[in-house]
Design a protein around this motif. Structure first.
Motif, short mmCIF file in Angstrom:
data_model
loop_
_atom_site.label_atom_id
_atom_site.label_comp_id
_atom_site.label_asym_id
_atom_site.label_seq_id
_atom_site.Cartn_x
_atom_site.Cartn_y
_atom_site.Cartn_z
N MET A 1 -7.21 35.71 56.23
CA MET A 1 -6.43 37.01 56.05
C MET A 1 -5.91 37.15 54.96
SD MET A 1 -6.73 38.84 59.42
CE MET A 1 -5.77 40.02 58.33
N SER A 2 -6.85 37.23 53.71
CA SER A 2 -6.29 37.34 52.39
C SER A 2 -5.75 38.84 52.15
CB SER A 2 -7.05 36.78 51.33
OG SER A 2 -8.34 37.62 51.60
N ALA A 3 -6.04 39.81 52.76
CA ALA A 3 -5.80 41.12 52.65
C ALA A 3 -4.33 41.44 53.34
CB ALA A 3 -6.80 42.11 53.27
N LEU A 4 -3.93 40.51 54.22
CA LEU A 4 -2.61 40.68 54.84
C LEU A 4 -1.63 39.72 54.80
CD1 LEU A 4 -1.60 42.86 56.73
CD2 LEU A 4 -2.17 41.45 58.72
N ARG A 5 -0.35 40.02 54.25
CA ARG A 5 0.71 38.85 54.02
C ARG A 5 1.80 39.31 54.97
NH1 ARG A 5 2.50 37.75 48.07
NH2 ARG A 5 3.71 39.65 48.64
N LEU A 6 2.34 38.50 55.60
CA LEU A 6 3.58 38.80 56.47
C LEU A 6 4.61 37.68 55.85
CD1 LEU A 6 4.68 40.05 58.97
CD2 LEU A 6 4.36 37.81 60.10
N ALA A 7 6.01 38.41 55.64
CA ALA A 7 6.86 37.73 54.76
C ALA A 7 8.08 38.14 55.37
CB ALA A 7 6.69 38.25 53.40
N ALA A 8 9.08 37.29 55.00
CA ALA A 8 10.54 37.50 55.55
C ALA A 8 11.44 38.02 54.65
CB ALA A 8 11.20 36.14 56.27
N PHE A 9 12.45 38.95 55.03
CA PHE A 9 13.46 39.23 54.10
C PHE A 9 14.53 39.46 54.89
CE2 PHE A 9 11.69 43.13 55.63
CZ PHE A 9 12.63 43.79 55.69
N VAL A 10 15.93 39.28 54.04
CA VAL A 10 17.10 39.59 54.80
C VAL A 10 17.60 40.46 53.84
CG1 VAL A 10 19.42 38.35 55.27
CG2 VAL A 10 17.39 36.98 55.49
N GLY A 61 23.99 44.19 63.99
CA GLY A 61 22.99 44.27 62.75
C GLY A 61 21.67 45.02 63.27
N SER A 62 20.84 44.97 62.35
CA SER A 62 19.56 45.70 62.52
C SER A 62 18.47 44.75 61.98
CB SER A 62 19.63 47.05 61.72
OG SER A 62 20.71 47.79 62.09
N VAL A 63 17.39 45.21 62.71
CA VAL A 63 16.03 44.50 62.44
C VAL A 63 15.22 45.46 61.95
CG1 VAL A 63 14.11 43.10 63.12
CG2 VAL A 63 16.35 42.59 64.08
N TRP A 64 14.33 45.21 60.95
CA TRP A 64 13.40 46.11 60.29
C TRP A 64 12.19 45.54 60.01
CZ3 TRP A 64 18.27 45.49 58.23
CH2 TRP A 64 19.13 46.54 57.95
N VAL A 65 10.94 46.40 60.03
CA VAL A 65 9.71 45.92 59.77
C VAL A 65 9.16 47.01 58.72
CG1 VAL A 65 7.33 45.85 60.64
CG2 VAL A 65 9.28 44.95 62.26
N ALA A 66 8.79 46.54 57.77
CA ALA A 66 8.25 47.51 56.53
C ALA A 66 6.95 47.05 56.26
CB ALA A 66 9.24 47.31 55.47
N PHE A 89 17.10 53.15 55.81
CA PHE A 89 16.01 52.43 55.99
C PHE A 89 15.97 52.64 57.68
CE2 PHE A 89 16.72 48.91 52.87
CZ PHE A 89 16.10 49.66 51.92
N SER A 90 15.00 53.18 57.96
CA SER A 90 14.58 53.13 59.72
C SER A 90 14.51 52.00 60.15
CB SER A 90 13.33 53.89 59.98
OG SER A 90 13.54 55.38 59.39
N ALA A 91 15.51 51.55 61.27
CA ALA A 91 15.50 50.23 61.85
C ALA A 91 14.37 50.36 63.21
CB ALA A 91 17.03 49.70 62.15
N TYR A 92 14.24 49.09 63.45
CA TYR A 92 13.39 48.95 64.53
C TYR A 92 14.46 48.88 65.82
CZ TYR A 92 9.86 47.24 68.02
OH TYR A 92 9.41 47.26 69.38
N SER A 93 15.40 48.03 65.36
CA SER A 93 16.36 47.81 66.58
C SER A 93 17.91 47.59 66.00
CB SER A 93 15.95 46.65 67.25
OG SER A 93 16.89 46.04 68.14
N SER A 94 18.76 48.09 66.55
CA SER A 94 20.13 48.02 66.05
C SER A 94 21.09 47.45 67.08
CB SER A 94 20.73 49.14 65.31
OG SER A 94 20.25 49.43 64.20
N GLY A 95 21.90 46.51 67.02
CA GLY A 95 22.92 46.00 67.87
C GLY A 95 23.23 44.81 67.74
N SER A 96 23.29 43.83 69.08
CA SER A 96 23.49 42.46 68.89
C SER A 96 22.37 41.58 68.25
CB SER A 96 24.11 41.83 70.15
OG SER A 96 24.36 40.46 70.15
N TYR A 122 15.87 40.97 59.01
CA TYR A 122 17.02 41.90 59.45
C TYR A 122 18.33 41.71 58.72
CZ TYR A 122 19.56 37.23 59.67
OH TYR A 122 20.05 35.92 59.31
N GLY A 123 19.46 42.65 58.92
CA GLY A 123 20.59 42.86 58.12
C GLY A 123 21.86 42.72 59.19
#
Length: 127
Positions: A1-10, A61-66, A89-96, A122-123
């Motif tokens: 899957m060279s056309a798609l890369r999943l990465a992490a960010f804080v 905090g909040s979790v994001w997917v971008a 940013f529009s969060a996917y989830s916020s809370g604990s 997440y942040g």
């Protein structure tokens, strides 16, 4: 899957790709993000699991997917993908913060989106 890369960010509140100053000195080495996919670029199902660092579990905090493609940035809130123009940013989830599994796309044709980048992370709210 060279056309798609999943990465992490804080992220910090309002800062993509940079640590919020309150995170200085905290051990974030156990932060994990896992991407799972099935299918091919013409019929892709993609999901991710975000696991906050132990130091952040249970904190507010909040979790994001971008996604980034060409000159566009999109965020995935619960209602579906939205373009980001400016502002918060529009969060996917916020809370604990805790382990969270997120469906990203189901049977989607992404074959025309060469070099699409999907980011998940997440942040922690400032304390």
């Amino acid at each position: 899957m060279s056309a798609l890369r999943l990465a992490a960010f804080v992220v910090g509140i309002g800062m993509l790709g940079a640590a919020f100053p309150a995170q200085a000195g905290r051990d974030l080495s156990d932060f994990q993000v896992q991407g799972d996919y099935t299918g091919s670029p013409s019929s892709l199902t993609l999901s991710t699991t975000v696991v906050p660092a132990l130091a952040d579990k249970g904190a507010a905090g909040s979790v994001w997917v971008a996604a980034g493609y060409a000159n566009s940035i999109l965020f995935l809130p619960p209602g579906g993908w939205l373009p980001w123009i400016n502002g918060p940013f529009s969060a996917y989830s916020s809370g604990s913060l805790g382990q969270l599994s997120i469906p990203i796309v189901a049977s989607a044709d992404v074959s025309a989106l060469e070099c699409l980048e999907v980011l998940a992370g997440y942040g922690r709210d400032a304390t």
